[in-house]
Design an enzyme around this catalytic site. Structure first.
Site, PDB file in Angstrom:
ATOM      1  CB  CYS A 274      45.513  41.918  36.711  1.00  0.00           C
ATOM      2  SG  CYS A 274      46.028  43.717  36.315  1.00  0.00           S
TER       3      CYS A 274
ATOM      4  CB  CYS B 210      44.251  44.565  38.725  1.00  0.00           C
ATOM      5  SG  CYS B 210      44.057  44.554  37.228  1.00  0.00           S
TER       6      CYS B 210
END
Length: 331
Positions: free
Chosen positions: A86, A89
């Site tokens: 991600c 993230c």
């Protein structure tokens, strides 16, 4: 949520963690300040720092989450649900870790790998990642979805501490075996790995609220390396923030309701759904429209859906299903 992008004033309500709790917890209002989950006082948590933890940033799993529930009766615990693939993230996690260190034991950060902890992902209703929540006195509270600038994350932390104080959770923890101040000064903090130049410039622009510059920096990074997935995901994230800036949720939803065939209005409300973590609603809304329109409108829907796929992550099962449905509608 009424504010766009998600902000502390849009704190979502509690979610159900009952499947992860091995024994019943006493309601927070029946606990005394500094009390553990069974009501036993935790020494030194009222103004002191007698309770120690291995680190202020801990990795937790479905199996070990009970420890988080117990710790949350002493200090609020921020929960970061993330994944290795991600991009957003990777932007958000360092901010969460830095701020956790700055608050010096007044809260703890619990990191949850979404790929290996399906129970926690389901319990926190994490429809996209990163998803950030809090646990206070054994009770969860949704905070926000996506990577926010440091200033907004700091504001969230402040509101979490205020909520914790209202619920009698006012303790402090210390890191077990932490070095003395003079020793820490000598060793110094390890230097974080620097971001690539255009990523750093984009991040700095986001901090200033200059989404246009951030978009351009990410586009430059992608032009230099088309395989830079972190830049692709960052571009999707900041483009979403830019489109939603200056508009309220009420006016976006009203426009969509008044124009069910208005592609621009449906794209806007899909952005709103994504920002609130309602991934399947956003996908379904746009996929339903694709077979009904042609030309520029159909291309706009396709481009926006592909952007969402980058934002959510190619391996997410909802993305896999939506991508298949889009291909069937187009071809």
């Amino acid at each position: 949520m009424s504010n766009i992008p998600p902000t502390p004033s849009g704190l979502r309500g509690a979610v159900d963690l009952s499947s992860l709790v091995d024994r019943a917890q006493r309601p927070a209002q029946q606990q005394t300040p500094g009390a553990g989950p069974t009501g036993a006082a935790v020494p030194g948590t009222e103004g002191g720092a007698a309770l120690t933890v291995p680190s202020l940033v801990i990795d937790v799993t479905d199996a070990s989450f009970q420890d988080v529930l117990e710790l949350s009766t002493v200090v609020p615990v921020i929960v970061d649900i993330w994944a290795e693939w991600c991009g957003p993230c990777k932007q958000l996690s360092p901010v969460l870790e830095q701020l956790t260190a700055e608050y010096d034991g007044r809260l703890v950060l619990a990191k949850v790998d979404a790929d290996t902890n399906p129970q926690l992902v389901q319990a926190f209703q994490a429809q996209s990642i990163p998803t950030v929540a809090a646990v206070i006195g054994g009770r969860p509270l949704g905070l926000f979805v996506g990577a926010l600038p440091e200033a907004q994350v700091r504001d969230v932390f402040e509101q979490v501490l205020q909520a914790a104080e209202q619920n009698g959770v006012t303790g402090r923890v210390a890191v077990d075996g932490a070095a003395a101040p003079d020793e820490t000064a000598e060793q110094g903090e390890p230097e974080p790995e620097p971001l690539p130049p255009h990523h750093q410039a984009a991040y700095d622009a986001i901090e200033q609220g200059d989404y246009a510059t951030a978009i351009q920096e990410y586009r430059t990074a992608i032009a230099q390396d088309p395989h830079d997935q972190m830049a692709v995901a960052g571009l999707a994230q900041v483009s979403l923030l830019d489109r939603l800036a200056g508009r309220t949720a009420d006016e976006i939803r009203a426009a969509a309701g008044n124009g069910p065939d208005d592609v621009a209005a449906q794209l806007a409300v899909a952005d709103l759904d994504i920002s609130g973590g309602h991934v399947e609603d956003a996908f379904g809304r746009l996929l339903d429209l694709v077979p009904t329109v042609f030309g520029e409108d159909r291309e706009a829907l396709r481009v926006r859906l592909v952007e969402y796929f980058e934002l959510i992550g190619a391996e997410d099962p909802r993305v896999v299903a939506a991508r298949r449905r889009l291909a069937n509608a187009l071809y």
